[in-house]
Design a protein around this motif. Sequence first.
Motif, PDB file in Angstrom:
ATOM      1  N   ALA A   1       0.806  -1.051   0.074  1.00 17.53           N
ATOM      2  CA  ALA A   1       0.164  -0.108  -0.067  1.00 17.53           C
ATOM      3  C   ALA A   1       0.822   1.279   0.130  1.00 17.53           C
ATOM      4  O   ALA A   1       1.850   1.214   0.666  1.00 17.53           O
ATOM      5  N   ASP A   2       0.429   2.294  -0.444  1.00 17.87           N
ATOM      6  CA  ASP A   2       1.292   3.447  -0.439  1.00 17.87           C
ATOM      7  C   ASP A   2       0.805   4.432   0.580  1.00 17.87           C
ATOM      8  O   ASP A   2       0.018   3.820   1.613  1.00 17.87           O
ATOM      9  N   SER A   3       1.292   5.640   0.493  1.00 20.63           N
ATOM     10  CA  SER A   3       1.086   6.208   1.923  1.00 20.63           C
ATOM     11  C   SER A   3      -0.354   6.862   1.928  1.00 20.63           C
ATOM     12  O   SER A   3      -0.591   7.596   2.887  1.00 20.63           O
ATOM     13  N   THR A   4      -1.237   6.847   0.945  1.00 19.89           N
ATOM     14  CA  THR A   4      -2.499   7.119   0.892  1.00 19.89           C
ATOM     15  C   THR A   4      -3.360   6.337   1.890  1.00 19.89           C
ATOM     16  O   THR A   4      -4.663   6.494   2.229  1.00 19.89           O
ATOM     17  N   MET A   5      -2.773   4.921   2.140  1.00 14.23           N
ATOM     18  CA  MET A   5      -3.691   4.072   3.042  1.00 14.23           C
ATOM     19  C   MET A   5      -2.802   3.639   4.282  1.00 14.23           C
ATOM     20  O   MET A   5      -1.613   3.560   4.120  1.00 14.23           O
ATOM     21  N   SER A   6      -3.676   3.070   5.067  1.00 19.48           N
ATOM     22  CA  SER A   6      -2.922   2.601   6.202  1.00 19.48           C
ATOM     23  C   SER A   6      -3.665   1.180   6.681  1.00 19.48           C
ATOM     24  O   SER A   6      -4.870   1.125   6.635  1.00 19.48           O
ATOM     25  N   LEU A   7      -2.992   0.475   7.123  1.00 20.15           N
ATOM     26  CA  LEU A   7      -3.522  -0.932   7.746  1.00 20.15           C
ATOM     27  C   LEU A   7      -4.522  -0.802   8.625  1.00 20.15           C
ATOM     28  O   LEU A   7      -4.322  -0.089   9.786  1.00 20.15           O
ATOM     29  N   ASN A   8      -5.694  -1.414   8.381  1.00 25.27           N
ATOM     30  CA  ASN A   8      -6.809  -1.405   9.630  1.00 25.27           C
ATOM     31  C   ASN A   8      -6.737  -2.748  10.023  1.00 25.27           C
ATOM     32  O   ASN A   8      -6.489  -2.609  11.348  1.00 25.27           O
ATOM     33  N   ASP A   9      -6.735  -3.891   9.518  1.00 26.53           N
ATOM     34  CA  ASP A   9      -6.851  -5.233   9.888  1.00 26.53           C
ATOM     35  C   ASP A   9      -6.486  -6.232   9.127  1.00 26.53           C
ATOM     36  O   ASP A   9      -6.373  -5.811   7.608  1.00 26.53           O
ATOM     37  N   PHE A  10      -6.075  -7.263   9.505  1.00 32.74           N
ATOM     38  CA  PHE A  10      -5.640  -8.258   8.377  1.00 32.74           C
ATOM     39  C   PHE A  10      -5.954  -9.904   8.905  1.00 32.74           C
ATOM     40  O   PHE A  10      -6.648  -9.969  10.227  1.00 32.74           O
ATOM     41  N   ALA A  11      -6.102 -10.548   7.700  1.00 32.52           N
ATOM     42  CA  ALA A  11      -6.367 -12.186   8.234  1.00 32.52           C
ATOM     43  C   ALA A  11      -5.292 -12.954   7.796  1.00 32.52           C
ATOM     44  O   ALA A  11      -4.719 -12.745   6.599  1.00 32.52           O
ATOM     45  N   CYS A  12      -5.077 -14.115   8.490  1.00 31.47           N
ATOM     46  CA  CYS A  12      -3.997 -14.836   8.035  1.00 31.47           C
ATOM     47  C   CYS A  12      -4.712 -16.225   7.374  1.00 31.47           C
ATOM     48  O   CYS A  12      -5.640 -16.919   7.958  1.00 31.47           O
ATOM     49  N   VAL A  13      -4.627 -16.553   6.225  1.00 30.21           N
ATOM     50  CA  VAL A  13      -5.427 -17.245   5.599  1.00 30.21           C
ATOM     51  C   VAL A  13      -4.395 -18.547   4.734  1.00 30.21           C
ATOM     52  O   VAL A  13      -3.436 -18.221   4.238  1.00 30.21           O
ATOM     53  N   PHE A  14      -5.162 -19.368   4.316  1.00 28.33           N
ATOM     54  CA  PHE A  14      -4.729 -20.266   3.174  1.00 28.33           C
ATOM     55  C   PHE A  14      -5.871 -20.967   2.378  1.00 28.33           C
ATOM     56  O   PHE A  14      -7.289 -20.736   2.634  1.00 28.33           O
ATOM     57  N   TRP A  15      -5.551 -21.539   1.267  1.00 27.90           N
ATOM     58  CA  TRP A  15      -6.753 -21.526   0.271  1.00 27.90           C
ATOM     59  C   TRP A  15      -7.133 -23.052   0.486  1.00 27.90           C
ATOM     60  O   TRP A  15      -6.590 -24.210   0.519  1.00 27.90           O
ATOM     61  N   SER A  16      -8.576 -23.206   0.478  1.00 28.04           N
ATOM     62  CA  SER A  16      -9.221 -24.370   0.554  1.00 28.04           C
ATOM     63  C   SER A  16      -9.600 -24.579  -0.965  1.00 28.04           C
ATOM     64  O   SER A  16     -10.559 -23.887  -1.568  1.00 28.04           O
TER      65      SER A  16
ATOM     66  N   VAL B   1      -9.068   9.136  12.272  1.00 34.10           N
ATOM     67  CA  VAL B   1      -7.576   9.292  12.256  1.00 34.10           C
ATOM     68  C   VAL B   1      -6.861   7.874  12.262  1.00 34.10           C
ATOM     69  O   VAL B   1      -7.456   7.276  13.373  1.00 34.10           O
ATOM     70  N   ASN B   2      -5.804   7.772  11.655  1.00 27.89           N
ATOM     71  CA  ASN B   2      -5.483   6.138  11.598  1.00 27.89           C
ATOM     72  C   ASN B   2      -4.913   6.029  12.914  1.00 27.89           C
ATOM     73  O   ASN B   2      -3.865   6.616  13.374  1.00 27.89           O
ATOM     74  N   GLY B   3      -5.426   4.937  13.514  1.00 25.30           N
ATOM     75  CA  GLY B   3      -5.023   4.341  14.699  1.00 25.30           C
ATOM     76  C   GLY B   3      -5.271   2.971  14.429  1.00 25.30           C
ATOM     77  O   GLY B   3      -6.556   2.733  14.288  1.00 25.30           O
ATOM     78  N   THR B   4      -4.473   2.146  14.225  1.00 25.36           N
ATOM     79  CA  THR B   4      -4.855   0.503  13.897  1.00 25.36           C
ATOM     80  C   THR B   4      -5.885  -0.237  14.975  1.00 25.36           C
ATOM     81  O   THR B   4      -5.460   0.092  16.035  1.00 25.36           O
ATOM     82  N   LYS B   5      -7.050  -0.492  14.617  1.00 25.62           N
ATOM     83  CA  LYS B   5      -7.863  -0.790  15.545  1.00 25.62           C
ATOM     84  C   LYS B   5      -8.086  -2.562  15.245  1.00 25.62           C
ATOM     85  O   LYS B   5      -9.019  -2.865  14.866  1.00 25.62           O
ATOM     86  N   MET B   6      -6.814  -3.105  15.359  1.00 28.05           N
ATOM     87  CA  MET B   6      -6.730  -4.400  14.907  1.00 28.05           C
ATOM     88  C   MET B   6      -7.369  -5.390  15.988  1.00 28.05           C
ATOM     89  O   MET B   6      -7.411  -5.182  17.166  1.00 28.05           O
ATOM     90  N   SER B   7      -8.248  -6.040  15.338  1.00 24.45           N
ATOM     91  CA  SER B   7      -9.324  -7.143  16.191  1.00 24.45           C
ATOM     92  C   SER B   7      -8.270  -8.314  16.309  1.00 24.45           C
ATOM     93  O   SER B   7      -7.409  -8.811  15.522  1.00 24.45           O
ATOM     94  N   GLY B   8      -8.464  -9.171  17.403  1.00 22.44           N
ATOM     95  CA  GLY B   8      -7.832 -10.083  18.012  1.00 22.44           C
ATOM     96  C   GLY B   8      -8.069 -11.224  16.708  1.00 22.44           C
ATOM     97  O   GLY B   8      -7.142 -12.225  16.892  1.00 22.44           O
ATOM     98  N   GLU B   9      -9.222 -11.208  16.389  1.00 25.28           N
ATOM     99  CA  GLU B   9      -9.798 -12.640  15.801  1.00 25.28           C
ATOM    100  C   GLU B   9      -9.230 -12.446  14.312  1.00 25.28           C
ATOM    101  O   GLU B   9      -9.132 -11.408  13.662  1.00 25.28           O
TER     102      GLU B   9
END
Length: 726
Positions: free
Chosen positions: A364-379, A490-498
């Motif tokens: 991502a470039d500077s116009t975006m910031s990470l909010n949340d993510f998920a760790c996945v694999f393909w089924s 305002v960007n402050g990552t609100k990462m969920s634990g799930e």
Amino acid sequence: MDYSLLLLIFTSAVFEKTWCLNTTESTTSTPNYSISATFSSLYTTVTVPSLVCENKGILQDGICICPDDWTGTTCNIQNFCPEQKPSHTSKFTFPKTVLGQFASSVERCPPETTNAGMHQASALCNIATHSFDSPNILNCSLTLDAINAWVSGATPEQKQNLASSTQILTSIPERLTPHNITNAAKITNILLSDQQTTQTTDIAISAVATISQLLNASHEMYSSVDHTAISELTQTLQKLSLREKPNPLLVQPKMAVQSLKGQTPIRQVQLTSFKGLNDNFLPDRIKLHITEAEVSKHIVDLQMNVTFSEDFDKDIGFVLYDNDQFFQSKSFKPSLDTKRRVISANLQENSGIDQVQFAVTPSADSTMSLNDFACVFWSYDKQDWITDGCTKNKSPSGHVVCSCKKLKNANFAILMAFDINYQYSEALHWISITGCALSVVGLSVTALYQIITRKSRGGTPTLLVVNICLSMTVFYLLFIFGINNPVQHVNGTKMSGENIVPESDHHKYSDQGPCTAFTALLQFFLLLTFTWNTLYGINVFLLFKNSVSGTPPWFPQVAMAVGWGLPAVIVGISLGSTYRVEEPLGYRQEEFCWLASLDHKQKFNIKKPMFWGFVLPLLLMLISNTAILLHFSYKICRTNPNLNKSRKTSLKKKMMSSFSLAVMLGLSWVTGYILLITQEKNLKFILGLVFCLLNTTQGVQIFILFALRPFLNSNPAILTLCVRQK
Ligand SMILES: *[C@@H]1O[C@H](CO)[C@@H](O)[C@H](O)[C@H]1NC(C)=O
Ligand SMILES: *[C@@H]1O[C@H](CO)[C@@H](O)[C@H](O)[C@H]1NC(C)=O
Ligand SMILES: *[C@@H]1O[C@H](CO)[C@@H](O)[C@H](O)[C@H]1NC(C)=O
Ligand SMILES: *[C@@H]1O[C@H](CO)[C@@H](O)[C@H](O)[C@H]1NC(C)=O
Ligand SMILES: *[C@@H]1O[C@H](CO)[C@@H](O)[C@H](O)[C@H]1NC(C)=O
Ligand SMILES: *[C@@H]1O[C@H](CO)[C@@H](O)[C@H](O)[C@H]1NC(C)=O
């Protein structure tokens, strides 16, 4: 902001190169390089405090990030085959090409052939010799359909030719259709499934180059590609990665296959891809380590650690995909231009795997910031990303790391959802506020005056002027108090634990606060102002046409209905068709409370309400005002016996005031809009002044025209068209 994995590394660059290219040999010997390597790099770090990058390399965290065609610590080592001109050995011209990649000939298939305009030949830029191998030539009438029908029964020599023909036929990403992609996937699948043919390095390289080109095709194409063909291909690639022959490392710009022949028992293997100036994979940027204390002097783009619970001595294979085009998810629908790398980790035998850990730098470039993510694999069963057995971590340094327990051969990815970093508008400058306040005063006084003196004038003109003043006054007040969005994300990552698969790569906030209401009101009252202004023009026009009887009696009722109804209808349609509580930004902007105008690429889009809900009605009204004015001045300039001179002048003045008011209004709000979106300080100040001037003029203009002038009862110097002509 910067989520790149910053691993500072102390191994010397020279050593890494040897290590990388000699993976198979190195795994068998016990490595004794760590200490000496650390020493040598400490030494260089001390004597060379800061590098000077050559050949457009960029210094980042004390490391040169090189373009693809240069390598080395300071990007000073040539990593390409120079351009090749036709000679006695080959009649083709090949442009400068990065080592290990295919060059397409400048010569194209002639126009009368099936593949008109397609490159006629390709040649591999040989890593060892730094020059082009002998060219593969395309039969210009061959199609992918024909190759697909033919390839299963072909002899190994023919297969070699078909593999390189497929590579040439898919070399222009813009030309690839879903049908072409499906065909090419089927062909490469057949070529790579065959144990015997893939012993031939050239076929494997051509096939991997073809797949790399397919991955570079546009995203839209993949929605209608045959998913079964793609699924089979990715599974074949998993198997291919476990064959260390013909070559343990096959790298093309958008995909790479890395194999490790099992011999010495190991507990961990680490695959790393380093960052370059371009996003492409290159052989010397992909490294495999089998010892723990691995550190390296590059910036990591992607990393995977496979840990075993007991000693493991079988084959291990990795496949890297630049993006997730081959993995079209039903639950995750990206809408921003981000991409997700996919790492496939495969073991010859599943036993003993403890966990797989991986990390990918967000694209991502500077116009975006990470909010949340998920760790996945393909089924492959569900044809979708799943999260079973995977957990996510955010390290204290801010990197995102995934780990998946006891997973067999799988394709892993990190799905990230981003926030857009909005540049919220600053509080209004006092200059703007002054301008608006003066206007409000002027307008209120005028409206009062008009109401008090309405008897002398008649109902219709009063109605028109009071409505204009009223709507403008309300608009100014709304503008001063409501244009800035009170609820700012305002960007402050609100990462969920799930660990949950996000819906999209764009994190959306549902509507909060009064911003949407303010936008709708601003839209309504500004449209109202313009509508009443146009009605004023129409009124003057009617007065002139029916110079004896005056305005038709139905005019006030119609004017009230249209004047208030039309803006309400437009606002209603805009809101109804674009606004959703969970997605308010279809209707309004986030930066300040006004209609949405840009698409996700920050380009002005005529499908957005700003255009059809505001600019378009405004243009139509301005055009009709101008048309009336032109018609009017044309007619009035010719002697009209029904009109006496003073009446003519009075009508003329009214017409001019309606027109100049419309132009002023238009100019002023265009300025106001630019003022809000601009970030440049000086421009902002100047625009602020202009905005203030225009606004003040507007209010004062109305004040003079409709309140002061009747008092003075003289002719204010408003320029007239006719006087000059006579
Ligand atoms: C790889 O190793 C061989 C011998 O083990 C050596 O001759 C060769 O130079 C090495 N390759 C590179 C690129 O260093
Ligand atoms: C590594 O070990 C070999 C013998 O096992 C030795 O010849 C070589 O000099 C050592 N290399 C370094 C860098 O210590
Ligand atoms: C090219 O392909 C066409 C049809 O596939 C075949 O008829 C023709 O002989 C081929 N030309 C050459 C020069 O191989
Ligand atoms: C690609 O597909 C189109 C139809 O979708 C077809 O006309 C064209 O011949 C194909 N290209 C090749 C090289 O097969
Ligand atoms: C991918 O495609 C774009 C144009 O669509 C092209 O500019 C770029 O060079 C391609 N990348 C590779 C590695 O082929
Ligand atoms: C892999 O392991 C190394 C050390 O063992 C560690 O520094 C690195 O952060 C790990 N990478 C990931 C992605 O977990």
